[in-house]
Design a protein around this motif. Structure first.
Motif, PDB file in Angstrom:
ATOM      1  N   ARG A 150      50.753  -6.557 -39.137  1.00 32.11           N
ATOM      2  CA  ARG A 150      49.903  -5.918 -40.128  1.00 32.11           C
ATOM      3  C   ARG A 150      48.483  -5.703 -39.642  1.00 32.11           C
ATOM      4  N   ASN A 151      48.015  -6.610 -38.791  1.00 30.08           N
ATOM      5  CA  ASN A 151      46.598  -6.545 -38.458  1.00 30.08           C
ATOM      6  C   ASN A 151      46.346  -7.140 -37.083  1.00 30.08           C
ATOM      7  N   ILE A 152      45.416  -6.542 -36.339  1.00 23.92           N
ATOM      8  CA  ILE A 152      44.927  -7.093 -35.081  1.00 23.92           C
ATOM      9  C   ILE A 152      43.430  -7.293 -35.245  1.00 23.92           C
ATOM     10  N   ARG A 153      42.977  -8.507 -35.035  1.00 24.50           N
ATOM     11  CA  ARG A 153      41.570  -8.824 -35.230  1.00 24.50           C
ATOM     12  C   ARG A 153      40.959  -9.289 -33.917  1.00 24.50           C
ATOM     13  N   VAL A 154      39.686  -8.962 -33.691  1.00 26.05           N
ATOM     14  CA  VAL A 154      38.977  -9.357 -32.478  1.00 26.05           C
ATOM     15  C   VAL A 154      37.753 -10.174 -32.869  1.00 26.05           C
ATOM     16  N   ILE A 155      37.534 -11.269 -32.148  1.00 28.30           N
ATOM     17  CA  ILE A 155      36.363 -12.105 -32.377  1.00 28.30           C
ATOM     18  C   ILE A 155      35.846 -12.566 -31.017  1.00 28.30           C
ATOM     19  N   ASP A 156      34.519 -12.685 -30.864  1.00 26.35           N
ATOM     20  CA  ASP A 156      34.023 -13.119 -29.562  1.00 26.35           C
ATOM     21  C   ASP A 156      34.326 -14.601 -29.363  1.00 26.35           C
ATOM     22  N   GLU A 157      34.534 -14.966 -28.100  1.00 26.63           N
ATOM     23  CA  GLU A 157      35.052 -16.285 -27.751  1.00 26.63           C
ATOM     24  C   GLU A 157      34.126 -17.414 -28.197  1.00 26.63           C
ATOM     25  N   SER A 158      32.828 -17.222 -28.068  1.00 26.63           N
ATOM     26  CA  SER A 158      31.904 -18.294 -28.406  1.00 26.63           C
ATOM     27  C   SER A 158      31.915 -18.592 -29.903  1.00 26.63           C
ATOM     28  N   THR A 159      31.957 -17.551 -30.719  1.00 23.75           N
ATOM     29  CA  THR A 159      32.004 -17.762 -32.168  1.00 23.75           C
ATOM     30  C   THR A 159      33.312 -18.442 -32.562  1.00 23.75           C
ATOM     31  N   ALA A 160      34.417 -18.025 -31.956  1.00 25.46           N
ATOM     32  CA  ALA A 160      35.699 -18.663 -32.237  1.00 25.46           C
ATOM     33  C   ALA A 160      35.651 -20.142 -31.867  1.00 25.46           C
ATOM     34  N   ALA A 161      34.995 -20.451 -30.757  1.00 25.03           N
ATOM     35  CA  ALA A 161      34.903 -21.848 -30.331  1.00 25.03           C
ATOM     36  C   ALA A 161      34.156 -22.692 -31.352  1.00 25.03           C
ATOM     37  N   ALA A 162      33.085 -22.151 -31.915  1.00 26.51           N
ATOM     38  CA  ALA A 162      32.327 -22.884 -32.938  1.00 26.51           C
ATOM     39  C   ALA A 162      33.213 -23.190 -34.136  1.00 26.51           C
ATOM     40  N   LEU A 163      34.039 -22.231 -34.525  1.00 26.26           N
ATOM     41  CA  LEU A 163      34.944 -22.453 -35.649  1.00 26.26           C
ATOM     42  C   LEU A 163      36.044 -23.446 -35.274  1.00 26.26           C
ATOM     43  N   GLY A 164      36.445 -23.428 -33.984  1.00 25.19           N
ATOM     44  CA  GLY A 164      37.529 -24.298 -33.534  1.00 25.19           C
ATOM     45  C   GLY A 164      37.167 -25.762 -33.498  1.00 25.19           C
ATOM     46  N   TYR A 165      35.900 -26.091 -33.318  1.00 25.12           N
ATOM     47  CA  TYR A 165      35.507 -27.499 -33.283  1.00 25.12           C
ATOM     48  C   TYR A 165      35.445 -28.115 -34.687  1.00 25.12           C
ATOM     49  N   GLN A 166      35.404 -27.265 -35.705  1.00 29.89           N
ATOM     50  CA  GLN A 166      35.506 -27.727 -37.095  1.00 29.89           C
ATOM     51  C   GLN A 166      34.553 -28.891 -37.377  1.00 29.89           C
ATOM     52  N   LEU A 167      33.286 -28.664 -37.115  1.00 29.67           N
ATOM     53  CA  LEU A 167      32.295 -29.704 -37.330  1.00 29.67           C
ATOM     54  C   LEU A 167      32.149 -30.008 -38.818  1.00 29.67           C
ATOM     55  N   GLN A 168      31.680 -31.202 -39.140  1.00 31.70           N
ATOM     56  CA  GLN A 168      31.806 -31.733 -40.484  1.00 31.70           C
ATOM     57  C   GLN A 168      30.734 -31.237 -41.446  1.00 31.70           C
ATOM     58  N   THR A 169      29.521 -31.030 -40.968  1.00 32.70           N
ATOM     59  CA  THR A 169      28.409 -30.731 -41.872  1.00 32.70           C
ATOM     60  C   THR A 169      28.349 -29.248 -42.204  1.00 32.70           C
ATOM     61  N   PRO A 170      28.475 -28.862 -43.471  1.00 36.82           N
ATOM     62  CA  PRO A 170      28.381 -27.446 -43.846  1.00 36.82           C
ATOM     63  C   PRO A 170      27.000 -26.882 -43.532  1.00 36.82           C
ATOM     64  N   GLY A 171      26.972 -25.653 -43.025  1.00 35.96           N
ATOM     65  CA  GLY A 171      25.709 -24.972 -42.787  1.00 35.96           C
ATOM     66  C   GLY A 171      24.968 -25.403 -41.545  1.00 35.96           C
ATOM     67  N   GLU A 172      25.538 -26.295 -40.730  1.00 31.68           N
ATOM     68  CA  GLU A 172      24.808 -26.755 -39.551  1.00 31.68           C
ATOM     69  C   GLU A 172      24.754 -25.662 -38.484  1.00 31.68           C
ATOM     70  N   VAL A 173      23.725 -25.763 -37.628  1.00 34.37           N
ATOM     71  CA  VAL A 173      23.517 -24.793 -36.553  1.00 34.37           C
ATOM     72  C   VAL A 173      24.108 -25.369 -35.271  1.00 34.37           C
ATOM     73  N   VAL A 174      25.021 -24.619 -34.647  1.00 32.28           N
ATOM     74  CA  VAL A 174      25.766 -25.099 -33.488  1.00 32.28           C
ATOM     75  C   VAL A 174      25.512 -24.175 -32.297  1.00 32.28           C
ATOM     76  N   LEU A 175      25.217 -24.763 -31.143  1.00 33.60           N
ATOM     77  CA  LEU A 175      25.122 -24.001 -29.901  1.00 33.60           C
ATOM     78  C   LEU A 175      26.464 -24.099 -29.186  1.00 33.60           C
ATOM     79  N   VAL A 176      27.073 -22.960 -28.911  1.00 34.87           N
ATOM     80  CA  VAL A 176      28.364 -22.911 -28.228  1.00 34.87           C
ATOM     81  C   VAL A 176      28.114 -22.580 -26.757  1.00 34.87           C
ATOM     82  N   PHE A 177      28.500 -23.501 -25.885  1.00 34.91           N
ATOM     83  CA  PHE A 177      28.349 -23.322 -24.443  1.00 34.91           C
ATOM     84  C   PHE A 177      29.741 -23.087 -23.874  1.00 34.91           C
ATOM     85  N   ASP A 178      30.096 -21.824 -23.700  1.00 36.55           N
ATOM     86  CA  ASP A 178      31.454 -21.411 -23.310  1.00 36.55           C
ATOM     87  C   ASP A 178      31.422 -20.959 -21.855  1.00 36.55           C
TER      88      ASP A 178
END
Length: 437
Positions: A150-178
């Motif tokens: 039904r759908n093909i979606r594209v996301i940049d790797e660094s943003t996906a990595a930030a979501l993949g770590y599933q950090l606990q604090t809502p709204g926190e600022v994360v630096l992704v070093f990919d």
């Protein structure tokens, strides 16, 4: 119906599926394609292709290439690191297309599912040529194997990595070093906010979705700044190989069929030096009837990296991201976590560098290989993304006064997307009876 994510990497590729029963992502082990399992590494597919029969389109991919010894044959049928050449080299683009097609075909065979959504990840600095290639090859593969996607979606790797770590604090600022085999991508991402019983509840180790009237407001990951560079583990392998050739007074042309074997040996040395203080290999060269010995200490590796300005390039990429963040009112002290992604991020001197910049307690590196694919799936099950364009979009035209090509910027770099309104551009003929643009 299933949601599948593919993190296509320069050195290794990971495929993951969202398990509804577990409410979590799982990396798929594909027999023959994935390298043998270890306690330290998840199931990964070596990004390798060997063309067995070009006329018939018969290719061997992944671990099957190594198992059959095809990776040590010095002929033009073997392809490695082809992701870096996509958009510039036709053969690399064809190899990449054949690789993705085989990966998707094997995934469907093993899982026996129909794909509802396929999520693909791309480097931060990807240009239109790469994105067009990815879309074209994926749609072709899907048409052959699973036309009902039904759908093909594209996301940049660094943003996906930030979501993949599933950090606990809502709204926190994360630096992704990919930092992988081909690219270094640094992104600053504000994770989604949530309130009790609403939106996306983020907890380390799992993601669960709760219905609520403010769902859209609570599930938006916002990219604040990002920068990328073509630099990775593949470069380190070449630098080590050049050092070995210089030590043995051997020219590239003298190696013949041994070049590929020696290049693979350099990769194994690089990987071993992440966990050991020294590493050595021996490769027999049948053309010269001699055995080439190579040994390095971790200190020697770091000296080679320094000679090639490796650390300064890493530092400048981080600095560029932080400068961009400052223009958005965000400063280093606002960063609550730094996450390390990719095999090259696991080099001890790279870890030391990042920890010295941001502090020991802020750096996380427990999910370097799976974070991108797993984060891409988190996006597909409901997480919204507020991102911005890394490159400008322009129209090239011929200036009649100078008879030179010029560029007119239509959408500037930094524009947030998706756009709320479409961009309209009115074009007209410049010569009488003109029929095409």
């Amino acid at each position: 119906m299933a949601r599948i994510a593919v993190d296509f990497g320069t050195t290794n590729t990971i495929v993951a599926i969202w398990r509804e029963a577990m409410d979590a992502p799982e990396t798929i082990r594909l027999p023959g394609l994935c390298a043998p399992a270890t306690d330290e590494l998840p199931p990964m597919i070596p990004s390798l292709v060997y063309v067995a029969d070009g006329a018939e389109g018969e290719v061997i991919v992944g671990h099957n290439v190594r198992a059959g010894g095809y990776d040590v044959r010095a002929d033009d049928r073997f392809f490695a690191s082809f992701k870096r050449g996509i958009g510039a080299l036709k053969d690399d683009a064809r190899a990449g297309g054949a690789f993705l097609a085989k990966v998707l075909e094997k995934t469907l065979q093993e899982e026996d599912v129909e794909i509802e959504e396929l999520v693909l990840t791309v480097p931060v600095q990807s240009f239109e040529q790469y994105l067009n290639w990815l879309k074209y090859e994926t749609e072709n593969a899907i048409t052959e194997t699973n036309p009902d996607v039904r759908n093909i979606r594209v996301i940049d790797e660094s943003t996906a990595a930030a979501l993949g770590y599933q950090l606990q604090t809502p709204g926190e600022v994360v630096l992704v070093f990919d930092f992988g085999g081909g690219t270094l991508d640094v992104s600053l991402v504000r994770m989604p906010s949530s309130s009790e019983g609403l939106g996306l509840l983020l907890q380390r180790g799992r993601v669960s979705l709760h219905e609520g009237p403010h769902y859209a407001d609570q599930t938006e990951a916002r990219v604040i700044a990002k920068a990328g560079r073509v630099l990775g583990g593949d470069d380190i392998d070449h630098w080590l190989l050049a050092e070995v050739l210089a030590r043995n007074n051997i020219g590239r042309a003298q190696l013949g069929d041994s070049y590929t074997r020696l290049k693979a040996a350099m990769e194994s040395i690089k990987v071993r030096l992440s966990d050991h203080e020294s590493a050595e290999v021996s490769v027999f060269d049948p053309d010269t009837s001699q055995t080439i010995h190579a040994s390095f200490t971790r200190t020697q590796l770091e000296q080679i990296l320094d000679q090639h300005e490796f650390y300064s390039m890493v530092q400048s990429t981080i600095n560029k991201t932080l400068r961009m963040a400052r223009t958005a009112g965000m400063f280093p002290e606002d960063i609550s976590a730094v996450i390390m992604v990719g095999g090259t991020s696991q080099i001890p001197s790279v870890k030391r560098m990042v920890r010295a910049l941001f502090g020991e307690g802020q750096v996380f590196d427990d999910k370097p290989y799976e974070a991108v694919a797993h984060g891409a799936l988190a996006l597909s099950v409901g997480l919204e993304l507020d991102d911005f364009l890394y490159h400008s979009y322009c129209v090239r035209h011929l200036d009649p006064a100078t008879n030179q090509h010029e560029w007119e910027e239509i959408i500037p770099a930094g524009t947030r997307y998706p756009l709320e309104e479409p961009i309209s551009l009115i074009l007209s003929a410049s010569t009488e009876a003109q029929e095409a643009l």
